[in-house]
Scaffold this motif. Structure first.
Motif, short mmCIF file in Angstrom:
data_model
loop_
_atom_site.label_atom_id
_atom_site.label_comp_id
_atom_site.label_asym_id
_atom_site.label_seq_id
_atom_site.Cartn_x
_atom_site.Cartn_y
_atom_site.Cartn_z
N MET A 1 0.84 -1.18 0.00
CA MET A 1 0.00 0.00 0.00
C MET A 1 0.89 1.24 0.00
O MET A 1 1.83 1.34 0.77
CB MET A 1 -0.91 -0.02 1.23
CG MET A 1 -1.78 1.20 1.34
SD MET A 1 -2.92 1.18 2.75
CE MET A 1 -4.20 0.13 2.12
N ASP A 5 -2.35 6.03 -0.40
CA ASP A 5 -3.53 5.23 -0.12
C ASP A 5 -3.80 5.13 1.38
O ASP A 5 -4.96 5.14 1.81
CB ASP A 5 -3.36 3.82 -0.70
CG ASP A 5 -3.22 3.83 -2.21
OD1 ASP A 5 -3.75 4.75 -2.86
OD2 ASP A 5 -2.55 2.93 -2.75
N GLU A 9 -7.10 6.36 3.36
CA GLU A 9 -7.85 5.43 4.21
C GLU A 9 -8.02 5.98 5.63
O GLU A 9 -9.13 6.01 6.16
CB GLU A 9 -7.12 4.08 4.27
CG GLU A 9 -7.76 3.07 5.18
CD GLU A 9 -6.90 1.83 5.37
OE1 GLU A 9 -6.96 1.24 6.46
OE2 GLU A 9 -6.17 1.45 4.43
#
Length: 92
Positions: A1, A5, A9
């Motif tokens: 990841m 990202d 999140e």
């Protein structure tokens, strides 16, 4: 990841259809006579996904800028020279 990202999140950074449509409409208005072509372009799923990626990235950059802490410090030329020497010695 990717870090990008993870920030999206953790901070719940998303783009909804309304934001996408508003952005496309602004692009279309700015395009003048090419407005129908712009609208058609963003009906394509790949182009729309790219736009979502770009809009989320913009939101993340804005989030980082809004939450960044900047510490200003005056340094002398000698201080800069010393830092340069230190960094060069580390590289060697």
């Amino acid at each position: 990841m990717l870090i990008r990202d993870k920030i999206a999140e953790l901070e719940n950074i998303k783009v909804d259809d309304k934001e996408i449509d508003e952005y496309v409409e602004k692009l279309a208005q700015d395009a003048g006579e090419n407005a129908p072509r712009i609208r058609k372009r963003y009906r394509d799923q790949r182009n729309r996904e790219k736009l979502v990626f770009d809009l989320i990235e913009d939101k993340i950059v804005n989030f980082i800028a809004d939450h960044a802490r900047i510490n200003e410090k005056e340094v002398t030329y000698q201080d800069l020279k010393k830092m340069q020497e230190i960094s060069e010695s580390i590289i060697e």
